[in-house]
Design an enzyme around this catalytic site. Structure first.
Site, PDB file in Angstrom:
ATOM      1  N   GLU A  51       0.877  -1.170   0.000  1.00  0.00           N
ATOM      2  CA  GLU A  51       0.000   0.000   0.000  1.00  0.00           C
ATOM      3  C   GLU A  51       0.912   1.216   0.000  1.00  0.00           C
ATOM      4  O   GLU A  51       1.666   1.438   0.954  1.00  0.00           O
ATOM      5  CB  GLU A  51      -0.926   0.043   1.217  1.00  0.00           C
ATOM      6  CG  GLU A  51      -1.880   1.239   1.147  1.00  0.00           C
ATOM      7  CD  GLU A  51      -2.685   1.488   2.419  1.00  0.00           C
ATOM      8  OE1 GLU A  51      -3.503   2.422   2.413  1.00  0.00           O
ATOM      9  OE2 GLU A  51      -2.480   0.766   3.416  1.00  0.00           O
ATOM     10  N   ASP A  76       5.113   4.732   3.544  1.00  0.00           N
ATOM     11  CA  ASP A  76       4.812   6.158   3.675  1.00  0.00           C
ATOM     12  C   ASP A  76       6.068   6.858   4.184  1.00  0.00           C
ATOM     13  O   ASP A  76       6.971   6.214   4.724  1.00  0.00           O
ATOM     14  CB  ASP A  76       3.647   6.382   4.645  1.00  0.00           C
ATOM     15  CG  ASP A  76       2.882   7.671   4.359  1.00  0.00           C
ATOM     16  OD1 ASP A  76       1.712   7.591   3.951  1.00  0.00           O
ATOM     17  OD2 ASP A  76       3.467   8.763   4.537  1.00  0.00           O
ATOM     18  N   ASP A 125      -2.550  12.091  -2.613  1.00  0.00           N
ATOM     19  CA  ASP A 125      -2.595  13.507  -2.964  1.00  0.00           C
ATOM     20  C   ASP A 125      -2.725  13.599  -4.487  1.00  0.00           C
ATOM     21  O   ASP A 125      -1.862  13.094  -5.209  1.00  0.00           O
ATOM     22  CB  ASP A 125      -1.305  14.181  -2.500  1.00  0.00           C
ATOM     23  CG  ASP A 125      -1.311  15.693  -2.712  1.00  0.00           C
ATOM     24  OD1 ASP A 125      -2.072  16.181  -3.573  1.00  0.00           O
ATOM     25  OD2 ASP A 125      -0.536  16.381  -2.023  1.00  0.00           O
ATOM     26  N   ASP A 159     -11.252   9.898  -4.482  1.00  0.00           N
ATOM     27  CA  ASP A 159     -12.426  10.752  -4.654  1.00  0.00           C
ATOM     28  C   ASP A 159     -12.192  11.773  -5.756  1.00  0.00           C
ATOM     29  O   ASP A 159     -13.102  12.520  -6.111  1.00  0.00           O
ATOM     30  CB  ASP A 159     -12.718  11.504  -3.352  1.00  0.00           C
ATOM     31  CG  ASP A 159     -11.616  12.507  -3.036  1.00  0.00           C
ATOM     32  OD1 ASP A 159     -10.448  12.069  -2.902  1.00  0.00           O
ATOM     33  OD2 ASP A 159     -11.899  13.715  -2.948  1.00  0.00           O
TER      34      ASP A 159
END
Length: 247
Positions: A51, A76, A125, A159
């Site tokens: 991920e 991350d 982002d 989204d």
């Protein structure tokens, strides 16, 4: 920097499932575990799912809870966020979960060719003004191809409709990817895999409360001889497209 963040950074160093490597040690160089994550970290050769931009590792943890036959690694650069995911994995004894703190630009320093079976990119982002920084920009896709096995699947959940459309356009014009599924409103059409609907991140819950449609893309590096993408369910006939769904 707040005291709580400093405490988390200190605690991160004690987590056996969190790998933090200085930039200088992987910039243009291979990480010591490159090609060895399966046996050295997890003690098996099960497929590995990444991920990217995992934040607190919500998707990594949720997928791992439902599937102990694959290994999951969240990646991350934000150490304070990774603290939450790594700590939860240890508390729940999810031994097939690990986390890496690094920039995504360096991801190909960590994995060998064919070492990874799937990638999830959830609510990244969208970088509206910096196309080259999008995690699905060609320069990132080229890095992923260096370590993805044939038939590996990449999932994008967002989204942001412009990011969805941008990624789809890139995938459709590249001969090294196969677009498997595209949906611009997954909760309206409900034609995506169950795991796409069942797992919701903090940001996804927020976007849903705001009434924003959630989009999804699934594409692969090609199909292996078995006809199923490695590290994932049997591939649907390309392309399962929401545009064909009556509105």
């Amino acid at each position: 920097m707040g005291k709580d963040k400093l405490r988390r950074f200190r605690e991160n160093k004690s987590f056996a499932n969190l790998y933090e490597t200085p930039f200088s040690q992987v910039h243009g160089k291979d990480h010591p575990l490159k090609g060895l994550w399966g046996m050295e970290v997890f003690g098996n050769n099960n497929p590995i799912t990444l991920e990217l931009g995992c934040g607190k590792g919500e998707y990594t943890l949720a997928l791992a809870r439902g599937d102990r036959l694959q290994n999951y690694i969240g990646v991350d650069i934000k150490g304070a966020r990774l603290w939450r995911g790594a700590k939860t994995a240890l508390e729940e004894k999810l031994e097939h979960v690990a986390f890496i703190r690094t920039r995504i630009e360096l991801i190909d320093s960590f994995f060998a060719p064919g070492e990874v079976s799937a990638i999830w990119i959830t609510f990244p982002d969208p970088q509206p003004r910096k196309e080259n920084k999008r995690l699905t920009a060609p320069r990132f896709l080229e890095r992923y191809l260096k370590f993805l096995r044939p038939g590996a699947v990449i999932h994008l959940k967002t989204d942001n409709r412009p990011l969805h459309d941008y990624t789809r356009e890139i995938v459709e014009r590249r001969p090294d990817f196969i677009l498997l599924q595209a949906d611009t409103d997954i909760y309206r059409h409900r034609k995506v895999p169950d795991m796409v609907l069942e797992v919701k991140t903090f940001y996804e819950e927020m976007f849903l409360r705001e009434g924003k449609p959630i989009t999804y893309l699934q594409f692969s590096t090609g199909l292996p001889a078995t006809g199923s993408p490695a590290g994932g369910p049997a591939a649907p006939e390309p392309v399962a497209d929401d545009d064909a769904v009556p509105r």
